[in-house]
Design a protein around this motif. Structure first.
Motif, PDB file in Angstrom:
ATOM      1  N   ILE A  99       0.850  -1.199   0.000  1.00 12.29           N
ATOM      2  CA  ILE A  99       0.000   0.000   0.000  1.00 12.29           C
ATOM      3  C   ILE A  99       0.885   1.247   0.000  1.00 12.29           C
ATOM      4  O   ILE A  99       0.646   2.197  -0.748  1.00 12.29           O
ATOM      5  N   ASP A 100       1.936   1.219   0.831  1.00 16.81           N
ATOM      6  CA  ASP A 100       2.848   2.368   0.869  1.00 16.81           C
ATOM      7  C   ASP A 100       3.443   2.623  -0.513  1.00 16.81           C
ATOM      8  O   ASP A 100       3.576   3.770  -0.934  1.00 16.81           O
ATOM      9  N   ALA A 101       3.783   1.536  -1.204  1.00 13.62           N
ATOM     10  CA  ALA A 101       4.357   1.708  -2.549  1.00 13.62           C
ATOM     11  C   ALA A 101       3.332   2.365  -3.475  1.00 13.62           C
ATOM     12  O   ALA A 101       3.674   3.194  -4.314  1.00 13.62           O
ATOM     13  N   GLN A 102       2.068   2.026  -3.283  1.00 15.16           N
ATOM     14  CA  GLN A 102       1.034   2.628  -4.132  1.00 15.16           C
ATOM     15  C   GLN A 102       0.767   4.091  -3.780  1.00 15.16           C
ATOM     16  O   GLN A 102       0.299   4.851  -4.615  1.00 15.16           O
ATOM     17  N   LEU A 103       1.035   4.450  -2.537  1.00 13.16           N
ATOM     18  CA  LEU A 103       0.778   5.830  -2.113  1.00 13.16           C
ATOM     19  C   LEU A 103       1.976   6.746  -2.341  1.00 13.16           C
ATOM     20  O   LEU A 103       1.881   7.948  -2.163  1.00 13.16           O
ATOM     21  N   LYS A 104       3.083   6.149  -2.722  1.00 13.70           N
ATOM     22  CA  LYS A 104       4.293   6.928  -2.895  1.00 13.70           C
ATOM     23  C   LYS A 104       4.113   7.958  -4.007  1.00 13.70           C
ATOM     24  O   LYS A 104       3.532   7.681  -5.044  1.00 13.70           O
ATOM     25  N   ARG A 105       4.631   9.178  -3.750  1.00 18.32           N
ATOM     26  CA  ARG A 105       4.559  10.221  -4.765  1.00 18.32           C
ATOM     27  C   ARG A 105       5.913  10.358  -5.415  1.00 18.32           C
ATOM     28  O   ARG A 105       6.940  10.110  -4.787  1.00 18.32           O
ATOM     29  N   PRO A 106       5.901  10.786  -6.641  1.00 19.43           N
ATOM     30  CA  PRO A 106       7.183  11.078  -7.283  1.00 19.43           C
ATOM     31  C   PRO A 106       7.921  12.130  -6.472  1.00 19.43           C
ATOM     32  O   PRO A 106       7.295  13.062  -5.957  1.00 19.43           O
ATOM     33  N   ILE A 107       9.230  11.992  -6.321  1.00 17.91           N
ATOM     34  CA  ILE A 107       9.941  12.844  -5.380  1.00 17.91           C
ATOM     35  C   ILE A 107      10.144  14.265  -5.890  1.00 17.91           C
ATOM     36  O   ILE A 107       9.674  15.208  -5.278  1.00 17.91           O
ATOM     37  N   GLU A 108      10.801  14.415  -7.016  1.00 21.72           N
ATOM     38  CA  GLU A 108      11.031  15.772  -7.512  1.00 21.72           C
ATOM     39  C   GLU A 108      10.162  15.967  -8.738  1.00 21.72           C
ATOM     40  O   GLU A 108      10.410  15.422  -9.780  1.00 21.72           O
ATOM     41  N   ARG A 109       9.158  16.786  -8.567  1.00 15.77           N
ATOM     42  CA  ARG A 109       8.182  16.891  -9.628  1.00 15.77           C
ATOM     43  C   ARG A 109       7.640  18.299  -9.656  1.00 15.77           C
ATOM     44  O   ARG A 109       7.213  18.848  -8.652  1.00 15.77           O
TER      45      ARG A 109
END
Ligand SMILES: *[C@@H]1O[C@H](CO)[C@@H](O)[C@H](O)[C@H]1NC(C)=O
Ligand SMILES: [Zn+2]
Length: 434
Positions: free
Chosen positions: A99-109
Protein backbone atom coordinates in the motif's frame (compact mmCIF):
# COMPACT_ATOMS: atom_id res chain seq x y z
CA UNK A 1 17.39 16.97 -2.86
CA UNK A 2 17.20 20.46 -1.42
CA UNK A 3 15.62 21.00 1.95
CA UNK A 4 12.45 22.59 0.59
CA UNK A 5 11.75 19.55 -1.46
CA UNK A 6 12.53 17.33 1.51
CA UNK A 7 10.03 19.26 3.57
CA UNK A 8 7.45 18.97 0.83
CA UNK A 9 7.98 15.24 0.57
CA UNK A 10 7.67 14.89 4.34
CA UNK A 11 4.44 16.86 4.30
CA UNK A 12 2.99 14.82 1.49
CA UNK A 13 3.86 11.60 3.28
CA UNK A 14 2.29 13.00 6.44
CA UNK A 15 -0.92 13.74 4.56
CA UNK A 16 -1.16 10.27 3.12
CA UNK A 17 -0.05 8.26 6.12
CA UNK A 18 -2.44 9.89 8.56
CA UNK A 19 -3.48 8.30 11.79
CA UNK A 20 -6.99 7.42 10.70
CA UNK A 21 -5.85 5.34 7.79
CA UNK A 22 -6.40 1.68 8.62
CA UNK A 23 -3.00 0.07 8.74
CA UNK A 24 -2.38 -3.29 7.13
CA UNK A 25 1.09 -3.49 8.64
CA UNK A 26 2.25 -7.09 8.90
CA UNK A 27 -0.98 -8.44 7.46
CA UNK A 28 0.01 -11.49 5.48
CA UNK A 29 -1.42 -13.04 2.36
CA UNK A 30 -1.46 -16.79 1.91
CA UNK A 31 -2.22 -18.69 -1.24
CA UNK A 32 -4.14 -21.97 -1.19
CA UNK A 33 -5.04 -24.14 -4.13
CA UNK A 34 -8.00 -26.46 -3.48
CA UNK A 35 -7.39 -29.81 -5.15
CA UNK A 36 -10.70 -31.51 -4.36
CA UNK A 37 -14.31 -30.54 -3.68
CA UNK A 38 -13.57 -31.33 -0.05
CA UNK A 39 -10.80 -28.69 -0.05
CA UNK A 40 -13.27 -26.25 -1.63
CA UNK A 41 -15.74 -26.86 1.21
CA UNK A 42 -13.06 -26.33 3.85
CA UNK A 43 -12.05 -23.03 2.27
CA UNK A 44 -15.68 -21.94 1.92
CA UNK A 45 -16.09 -22.55 5.63
CA UNK A 46 -13.08 -20.38 6.37
CA UNK A 47 -14.65 -17.75 4.12
CA UNK A 48 -17.91 -17.85 6.06
CA UNK A 49 -16.20 -17.23 9.38
CA UNK A 50 -15.07 -13.83 8.09
CA UNK A 51 -12.03 -14.04 10.30
CA UNK A 52 -9.79 -13.32 7.35
CA UNK A 53 -10.20 -11.15 4.30
CA UNK A 54 -10.47 -13.12 1.11
CA UNK A 55 -8.76 -11.61 -1.90
CA UNK A 56 -10.45 -14.12 -4.17
CA UNK A 57 -14.20 -14.43 -4.61
CA UNK A 58 -13.92 -17.54 -6.68
CA UNK A 59 -13.32 -20.75 -4.77
CA UNK A 60 -13.03 -23.72 -7.07
CA UNK A 61 -10.82 -26.72 -7.68
CA UNK A 62 -7.52 -25.77 -9.27
CA UNK A 63 -7.89 -21.98 -8.79
CA UNK A 64 -5.66 -19.98 -6.48
CA UNK A 65 -7.36 -18.59 -3.41
CA UNK A 66 -5.59 -15.71 -1.68
CA UNK A 67 -6.43 -14.97 1.92
CA UNK A 68 -5.24 -11.98 3.96
CA UNK A 69 -4.56 -12.78 7.60
CA UNK A 70 -4.10 -10.43 10.55
CA UNK A 71 -0.55 -10.03 11.88
CA UNK A 72 -0.97 -12.19 14.97
CA UNK A 73 -2.98 -14.93 13.26
CA UNK A 74 -0.48 -16.06 10.65
CA UNK A 75 0.82 -19.07 12.57
CA UNK A 76 -2.63 -20.29 13.59
CA UNK A 77 -3.77 -19.98 10.01
CA UNK A 78 -0.84 -21.96 8.69
CA UNK A 79 -1.28 -24.64 11.35
CA UNK A 80 -4.99 -24.92 10.70
CA UNK A 81 -4.43 -25.22 6.95
CA UNK A 82 -1.86 -27.94 7.54
CA UNK A 83 -4.18 -29.81 9.91
CA UNK A 84 -6.86 -30.04 7.21
CA UNK A 85 -4.39 -31.08 4.54
CA UNK A 86 -4.06 -27.75 2.76
CA UNK A 87 -0.77 -26.16 1.89
CA UNK A 88 -0.84 -22.43 2.72
CA UNK A 89 1.94 -20.63 0.92
CA UNK A 90 2.93 -17.25 2.29
CA UNK A 91 3.03 -14.88 -0.70
CA UNK A 92 2.94 -11.42 0.91
CA UNK A 93 4.74 -10.71 4.21
CA UNK A 94 3.48 -7.22 4.84
CA UNK A 95 0.45 -5.88 2.98
CA UNK A 96 1.07 -2.33 4.17
CA UNK A 97 4.39 -2.18 2.33
CA UNK A 98 2.52 -2.69 -0.96
CA UNK A 99 0.00 0.00 0.00
CA UNK A 100 2.85 2.37 0.87
CA UNK A 101 4.36 1.71 -2.55
CA UNK A 102 1.03 2.63 -4.13
CA UNK A 103 0.78 5.83 -2.11
CA UNK A 104 4.29 6.93 -2.89
CA UNK A 105 4.56 10.22 -4.77
CA UNK A 106 7.18 11.08 -7.28
CA UNK A 107 9.94 12.84 -5.38
CA UNK A 108 11.03 15.77 -7.51
CA UNK A 109 8.18 16.89 -9.63
CA UNK A 110 7.07 20.13 -11.06
CA UNK A 111 3.51 20.28 -9.75
CA UNK A 112 2.22 21.17 -13.21
CA UNK A 113 3.27 17.82 -14.58
CA UNK A 114 0.93 14.91 -14.72
CA UNK A 115 2.30 11.44 -15.00
CA UNK A 116 1.26 7.84 -14.86
CA UNK A 117 4.03 6.61 -12.57
CA UNK A 118 1.80 6.81 -9.51
CA UNK A 119 -1.84 6.36 -8.50
CA UNK A 120 -3.83 9.55 -8.75
CA UNK A 121 -6.06 10.91 -5.98
CA UNK A 122 -9.57 12.13 -6.73
CA UNK A 123 -8.44 15.75 -6.46
CA UNK A 124 -5.54 15.20 -8.83
CA UNK A 125 -7.83 13.58 -11.38
CA UNK A 126 -10.49 16.28 -11.17
CA UNK A 127 -7.94 19.11 -11.34
CA UNK A 128 -6.31 17.49 -14.33
CA UNK A 129 -9.66 17.11 -16.14
CA UNK A 130 -10.27 20.83 -15.64
CA UNK A 131 -6.81 21.60 -16.93
CA UNK A 132 -7.09 19.57 -20.11
CA UNK A 133 -10.52 21.09 -20.76
CA UNK A 134 -8.85 24.49 -20.64
CA UNK A 135 -6.01 23.35 -22.86
CA UNK A 136 -8.28 21.79 -25.50
CA UNK A 137 -11.35 24.01 -25.51
CA UNK A 138 -12.35 22.99 -29.07
CA UNK A 139 -12.38 19.30 -28.24
CA UNK A 140 -12.89 18.69 -24.52
CA UNK A 141 -15.95 19.56 -22.45
CA UNK A 142 -16.29 18.76 -18.77
CA UNK A 143 -19.27 16.54 -18.06
CA UNK A 144 -20.91 16.26 -14.68
CA UNK A 145 -23.17 13.25 -14.63
CA UNK A 146 -24.53 13.66 -11.10
CA UNK A 147 -23.75 13.77 -7.41
CA UNK A 148 -22.55 11.00 -5.12
CA UNK A 149 -24.15 10.14 -1.78
CA UNK A 150 -21.78 12.57 -0.04
CA UNK A 151 -22.50 15.23 -2.64
CA UNK A 152 -19.36 14.99 -4.74
CA UNK A 153 -19.43 15.70 -8.44
CA UNK A 154 -19.21 12.65 -10.69
CA UNK A 155 -17.05 14.26 -13.26
CA UNK A 156 -15.66 13.30 -16.61
CA UNK A 157 -14.91 14.59 -20.07
CA UNK A 158 -16.53 14.55 -23.46
CA UNK A 159 -14.01 14.37 -26.29
CA UNK A 160 -15.46 15.46 -29.61
CA UNK A 161 -13.10 16.25 -32.49
CA UNK A 162 -15.56 16.47 -35.35
CA UNK A 163 -18.69 18.03 -33.92
CA UNK A 164 -20.92 16.08 -36.27
CA UNK A 165 -24.66 15.70 -35.95
CA UNK A 166 -25.87 12.27 -34.81
CA UNK A 167 -22.38 11.03 -33.92
CA UNK A 168 -21.17 7.58 -32.97
CA UNK A 169 -20.79 7.69 -29.18
CA UNK A 170 -18.82 5.67 -26.66
CA UNK A 171 -18.92 5.73 -22.86
CA UNK A 172 -16.13 4.54 -20.56
CA UNK A 173 -16.92 4.00 -16.89
CA UNK A 174 -14.12 3.73 -14.32
CA UNK A 175 -13.73 3.46 -10.58
CA UNK A 176 -17.19 2.06 -9.83
CA UNK A 177 -15.42 -0.05 -7.21
CA UNK A 178 -13.28 2.14 -5.00
CA UNK A 179 -10.24 -0.02 -4.34
CA UNK A 180 -9.65 -0.90 -8.00
CA UNK A 181 -7.16 1.94 -8.39
CA UNK A 182 -5.81 0.77 -11.71
CA UNK A 183 -9.17 1.62 -13.32
CA UNK A 184 -9.22 5.45 -13.06
CA UNK A 185 -5.54 5.66 -13.95
CA UNK A 186 -6.22 3.64 -17.10
CA UNK A 187 -8.98 6.02 -18.14
CA UNK A 188 -6.93 9.17 -17.57
CA UNK A 189 -4.26 7.60 -19.76
CA UNK A 190 -6.80 6.87 -22.49
CA UNK A 191 -8.07 10.46 -22.31
CA UNK A 192 -4.53 11.73 -22.65
CA UNK A 193 -3.79 9.42 -25.58
CA UNK A 194 -6.99 10.44 -27.33
CA UNK A 195 -5.91 14.06 -27.07
CA UNK A 196 -2.18 13.79 -27.70
CA UNK A 197 -1.19 10.52 -29.37
CA UNK A 198 0.40 10.77 -32.81
CA UNK A 199 -0.29 7.12 -33.55
CA UNK A 200 -2.54 6.91 -36.60
CA UNK A 201 -4.73 4.12 -35.20
CA UNK A 202 -5.19 5.84 -31.86
CA UNK A 203 -6.09 9.04 -33.71
CA UNK A 204 -8.77 7.20 -35.67
CA UNK A 205 -10.26 5.73 -32.53
CA UNK A 206 -10.15 9.10 -30.80
CA UNK A 207 -11.74 10.99 -33.64
CA UNK A 208 -14.27 8.53 -35.10
CA UNK A 209 -16.26 8.42 -31.91
CA UNK A 210 -17.47 11.07 -29.49
CA UNK A 211 -16.11 9.78 -26.19
CA UNK A 212 -17.66 10.32 -22.79
CA UNK A 213 -15.22 9.15 -20.14
CA UNK A 214 -15.83 9.20 -16.39
CA UNK A 215 -12.71 7.93 -14.59
CA UNK A 216 -14.24 7.81 -11.09
CA UNK A 217 -17.94 6.93 -10.96
CA UNK A 218 -17.73 6.24 -7.21
CA UNK A 219 -15.86 9.31 -5.94
CA UNK A 220 -16.81 8.90 -2.26
CA UNK A 221 -15.54 5.35 -2.13
CA UNK A 222 -12.43 6.19 -4.14
CA UNK A 223 -11.54 9.00 -1.79
CA UNK A 224 -12.25 6.81 1.23
CA UNK A 225 -9.87 4.16 -0.10
CA UNK A 226 -7.09 6.80 -0.03
CA UNK A 227 -7.95 8.40 3.30
CA UNK A 228 -9.37 5.64 5.47
CA UNK A 229 -9.36 2.09 4.20
CA UNK A 230 -7.34 0.91 1.21
CA UNK A 231 -9.58 -2.15 0.79
CA UNK A 232 -12.87 -0.20 0.47
CA UNK A 233 -15.01 -1.30 -2.48
CA UNK A 234 -18.53 0.12 -2.16
CA UNK A 235 -19.96 3.63 -2.14
CA UNK A 236 -20.38 5.44 1.20
CA UNK A 237 -24.10 5.29 1.88
CA UNK A 238 -24.69 5.01 5.63
CA UNK A 239 -28.49 4.54 5.35
CA UNK A 240 -28.28 0.88 6.29
CA UNK A 241 -25.70 1.24 9.05
CA UNK A 242 -25.92 -1.69 11.40
CA UNK A 243 -23.81 -3.83 13.65
CA UNK A 244 -21.68 -6.30 11.73
CA UNK A 245 -20.37 -7.99 14.88
CA UNK A 246 -22.29 -11.19 14.27
CA UNK A 247 -20.37 -11.52 10.98
CA UNK A 248 -17.09 -10.87 12.76
CA UNK A 249 -16.73 -7.61 10.84
CA UNK A 250 -16.24 -3.98 11.69
CA UNK A 251 -19.56 -2.05 11.65
CA UNK A 252 -18.17 0.36 9.09
CA UNK A 253 -18.57 -2.44 6.56
CA UNK A 254 -22.32 -1.64 6.49
CA UNK A 255 -21.67 1.94 5.39
CA UNK A 256 -21.72 1.19 1.71
CA UNK A 257 -23.69 -0.27 -1.16
CA UNK A 258 -22.14 -2.22 -4.01
CA UNK A 259 -22.85 -0.04 -7.02
CA UNK A 260 -22.14 -2.85 -9.42
CA UNK A 261 -25.05 -4.82 -7.96
CA UNK A 262 -27.45 -1.88 -7.72
CA UNK A 263 -28.55 -1.57 -11.36
CA UNK A 264 -32.05 -2.47 -12.43
CA UNK A 265 -31.48 -5.40 -14.75
CA UNK A 266 -32.18 -8.69 -12.97
CA UNK A 267 -31.36 -6.91 -9.73
CA UNK A 268 -30.62 -9.40 -6.90
CA UNK A 269 -31.11 -12.40 -9.20
CA UNK A 270 -27.75 -13.92 -8.27
CA UNK A 271 -24.32 -13.06 -6.85
CA UNK A 272 -25.57 -10.17 -4.73
CA UNK A 273 -26.65 -9.75 -1.13
CA UNK A 274 -29.27 -8.05 0.99
CA UNK A 275 -26.95 -7.93 3.96
CA UNK A 276 -25.36 -4.46 4.38
CA UNK A 277 -22.32 -6.09 6.01
CA UNK A 278 -21.27 -7.75 2.76
CA UNK A 279 -19.06 -6.49 -0.05
CA UNK A 280 -21.82 -7.11 -2.58
CA UNK A 281 -24.75 -5.49 -0.76
CA UNK A 282 -27.11 -4.59 -3.61
CA UNK A 283 -29.17 -2.01 -1.70
CA UNK A 284 -32.82 -2.17 -0.61
CA UNK A 285 -34.13 -1.74 -4.17
CA UNK A 286 -32.63 -1.45 -7.65
CA UNK A 287 -31.29 2.03 -8.37
CA UNK A 288 -31.38 3.11 -4.75
CA UNK A 289 -28.02 4.88 -5.21
CA UNK A 290 -27.38 8.26 -6.82
CA UNK A 291 -24.21 6.98 -8.50
CA UNK A 292 -25.95 4.14 -10.36
CA UNK A 293 -28.90 6.40 -11.21
CA UNK A 294 -26.48 9.01 -12.58
CA UNK A 295 -24.81 6.51 -14.89
CA UNK A 296 -28.11 5.07 -16.12
CA UNK A 297 -29.65 8.48 -16.80
CA UNK A 298 -26.54 9.63 -18.57
CA UNK A 299 -26.57 6.56 -20.83
CA UNK A 300 -30.23 7.14 -21.73
CA UNK A 301 -29.37 10.78 -22.47
CA UNK A 302 -26.51 9.77 -24.79
CA UNK A 303 -28.88 7.56 -26.74
CA UNK A 304 -30.92 10.64 -27.55
CA UNK A 305 -27.80 12.55 -28.67
CA UNK A 306 -26.57 10.04 -31.23
CA UNK A 307 -25.66 6.44 -31.89
CA UNK A 308 -24.36 5.09 -28.60
CA UNK A 309 -22.35 2.11 -29.81
CA UNK A 310 -19.88 1.44 -26.99
CA UNK A 311 -20.09 1.06 -23.26
CA UNK A 312 -17.09 -0.26 -21.41
CA UNK A 313 -16.56 -0.59 -17.69
CA UNK A 314 -13.07 -0.84 -16.20
CA UNK A 315 -12.54 -2.91 -13.08
CA UNK A 316 -9.80 -5.01 -11.60
CA UNK A 317 -8.45 -7.56 -11.20
CA UNK A 318 -8.39 -10.86 -13.16
CA UNK A 319 -7.19 -9.95 -16.68
CA UNK A 320 -10.45 -10.58 -18.45
CA UNK A 321 -12.68 -8.99 -21.03
CA UNK A 322 -16.17 -9.82 -19.82
CA UNK A 323 -19.22 -9.98 -22.04
CA UNK A 324 -22.82 -9.61 -20.80
CA UNK A 325 -24.81 -11.17 -19.29
CA UNK A 326 -23.01 -11.97 -16.07
CA UNK A 327 -25.52 -14.58 -14.90
CA UNK A 328 -25.47 -16.83 -18.00
CA UNK A 329 -23.03 -19.51 -18.99
CA UNK A 330 -22.61 -22.37 -21.44
CA UNK A 331 -25.13 -22.31 -24.28
CA UNK A 332 -27.22 -19.71 -22.41
CA UNK A 333 -24.73 -16.99 -23.32
CA UNK A 334 -26.60 -16.79 -26.63
CA UNK A 335 -29.37 -14.98 -24.78
CA UNK A 336 -27.42 -11.94 -25.96
CA UNK A 337 -28.29 -11.76 -29.64
CA UNK A 338 -24.89 -10.48 -30.77
CA UNK A 339 -22.85 -12.61 -28.38
CA UNK A 340 -20.87 -14.05 -31.30
CA UNK A 341 -19.77 -10.59 -32.39
CA UNK A 342 -18.96 -9.51 -28.85
CA UNK A 343 -16.90 -12.63 -28.36
CA UNK A 344 -14.99 -12.16 -31.60
CA UNK A 345 -14.30 -8.49 -30.83
CA UNK A 346 -13.08 -9.31 -27.34
CA UNK A 347 -10.94 -12.26 -28.43
CA UNK A 348 -9.22 -10.18 -31.09
CA UNK A 349 -8.73 -7.39 -28.54
CA UNK A 350 -7.19 -9.85 -26.11
CA UNK A 351 -4.83 -11.23 -28.77
CA UNK A 352 -3.66 -7.76 -29.66
CA UNK A 353 -3.27 -6.87 -25.98
CA UNK A 354 -0.98 -9.87 -25.48
CA UNK A 355 1.39 -8.75 -28.24
CA UNK A 356 2.59 -5.75 -26.21
CA UNK A 357 3.77 -7.24 -22.89
CA UNK A 358 2.66 -10.86 -23.18
CA UNK A 359 -0.19 -10.32 -20.71
CA UNK A 360 -2.90 -12.92 -21.07
CA UNK A 361 -6.56 -11.96 -20.83
CA UNK A 362 -9.43 -14.41 -20.97
CA UNK A 363 -12.80 -13.72 -22.55
CA UNK A 364 -16.33 -14.80 -21.66
CA UNK A 365 -19.31 -14.05 -19.47
CA UNK A 366 -18.68 -13.54 -15.80
CA UNK A 367 -20.65 -16.71 -14.99
CA UNK A 368 -18.45 -18.66 -17.39
CA UNK A 369 -15.03 -17.41 -16.33
CA UNK A 370 -15.41 -15.58 -12.99
CA UNK A 371 -18.63 -15.96 -11.03
CA UNK A 372 -22.37 -15.41 -11.47
CA UNK A 373 -23.49 -11.86 -10.90
CA UNK A 374 -26.61 -9.80 -11.59
CA UNK A 375 -27.52 -6.14 -11.16
CA UNK A 376 -24.24 -4.91 -12.59
CA UNK A 377 -23.90 -1.70 -14.56
CA UNK A 378 -22.81 -3.18 -17.84
CA UNK A 379 -25.53 -5.85 -17.78
CA UNK A 380 -28.11 -3.09 -17.39
CA UNK A 381 -26.57 -1.16 -20.29
CA UNK A 382 -26.88 -4.25 -22.48
CA UNK A 383 -30.17 -5.67 -21.20
CA UNK A 384 -32.20 -2.53 -20.57
CA UNK A 385 -30.55 0.26 -22.56
CA UNK A 386 -29.73 -2.17 -25.40
CA UNK A 387 -26.39 -0.67 -26.30
CA UNK A 388 -24.81 -2.91 -28.98
CA UNK A 389 -21.17 -3.23 -27.85
CA UNK A 390 -20.81 -3.64 -24.12
CA UNK A 391 -17.74 -4.98 -22.33
CA UNK A 392 -16.18 -5.01 -18.91
CA UNK A 393 -12.41 -5.08 -18.50
CA UNK A 394 -10.99 -6.75 -15.44
CA UNK A 395 -7.52 -5.20 -15.57
CA UNK A 396 -4.21 -6.46 -14.15
CA UNK A 397 -3.28 -8.64 -12.44
CA UNK A 398 -4.50 -12.19 -11.75
CA UNK A 399 -4.08 -11.85 -7.99
CA UNK A 400 -0.35 -11.71 -7.37
CA UNK A 401 -0.79 -8.16 -6.03
CA UNK A 402 -4.52 -7.84 -6.69
CA UNK A 403 -5.77 -4.36 -5.90
CA UNK A 404 -2.30 -3.44 -4.65
CA UNK A 405 -0.79 -3.53 -8.11
CA UNK A 406 2.66 -1.86 -7.98
CA UNK A 407 2.76 1.55 -9.68
CA UNK A 408 5.43 0.28 -12.10
CA UNK A 409 2.68 -1.72 -13.76
CA UNK A 410 0.41 1.24 -14.48
CA UNK A 411 1.97 2.26 -17.78
CA UNK A 412 2.42 -1.26 -19.20
CA UNK A 413 -1.21 -1.98 -18.24
CA UNK A 414 -2.37 1.19 -19.93
CA UNK A 415 -0.39 0.57 -23.10
CA UNK A 416 -1.75 -2.92 -23.60
CA UNK A 417 -5.35 -1.84 -22.90
CA UNK A 418 -5.01 0.94 -25.48
CA UNK A 419 -3.84 -1.65 -28.02
CA UNK A 420 -6.85 -3.81 -27.22
CA UNK A 421 -9.28 -0.91 -27.63
CA UNK A 422 -7.84 0.05 -31.02
CA UNK A 423 -8.17 -3.52 -32.22
CA UNK A 424 -11.67 -3.99 -30.79
CA UNK A 425 -12.77 -0.88 -32.62
CA UNK A 426 -11.22 -2.11 -35.87
CA UNK A 427 -13.07 -5.43 -35.62
CA UNK A 428 -16.32 -3.70 -34.65
CA UNK A 429 -16.16 -1.48 -37.71
CA UNK A 430 -15.25 -4.45 -39.90
CA UNK A 431 -18.35 -6.29 -38.68
CA UNK A 432 -20.32 -3.14 -39.43
CA UNK A 433 -21.30 -1.64 -36.10
CA UNK A 434 -20.65 1.80 -37.53
C1 LIG B 1 -31.99 -0.25 4.27
O1 LIG B 1 -32.60 1.01 4.40
C2 LIG B 1 -33.81 1.15 3.67
C3 LIG B 1 -34.23 2.59 3.73
O2 LIG B 1 -34.30 3.03 5.07
C4 LIG B 1 -34.84 0.18 4.20
O3 LIG B 1 -36.03 0.27 3.45
C5 LIG B 1 -34.29 -1.22 4.09
O4 LIG B 1 -35.16 -2.15 4.66
C6 LIG B 1 -32.91 -1.34 4.75
N1 LIG B 1 -32.37 -2.65 4.44
C7 LIG B 1 -31.63 -3.34 5.28
C8 LIG B 1 -31.17 -4.66 4.79
O5 LIG B 1 -31.34 -2.95 6.38
ZN1 LIG C 1 -14.94 -4.08 -9.69
Amino acid sequence: MNSNIKLLVALIIAVYVNAEYISYKDYKVFKLVPKTEEDVDIIKNIHQENKHIFWSDMIKVGSDVRIMVKPDEGNDFENYAESVGLNAKLIIQNVQSLIDAQLKRPIERDSQQYNWDHYQTLEEIYDWLDKIAEQHPDVVTIIDIGRSVEGREIKGVKIDFKKKANPVIGFFEGGLHAREWISPVTLTWIINEFLNSKDRKVRELAENVVWHIVPVTNPDGYKYSFTDNRMWRKNRNTANFTSCAQWNLDDDMSNGFDLNRNFGYLWMATGASQNPCTQNFAGPVAFSEPESIAIANYILGLQREGNLVYYMGFHSYSQMILIPYSHVKGADVLEVANYGDLFEIAIKGGEKLKERHNTIYSVGTSADILYEVAGSGFDWVKGSAKVPLVFLFELRDVGEYGFLLPPEQIIPNNEEVMDALVEMDRVSRQIGYY
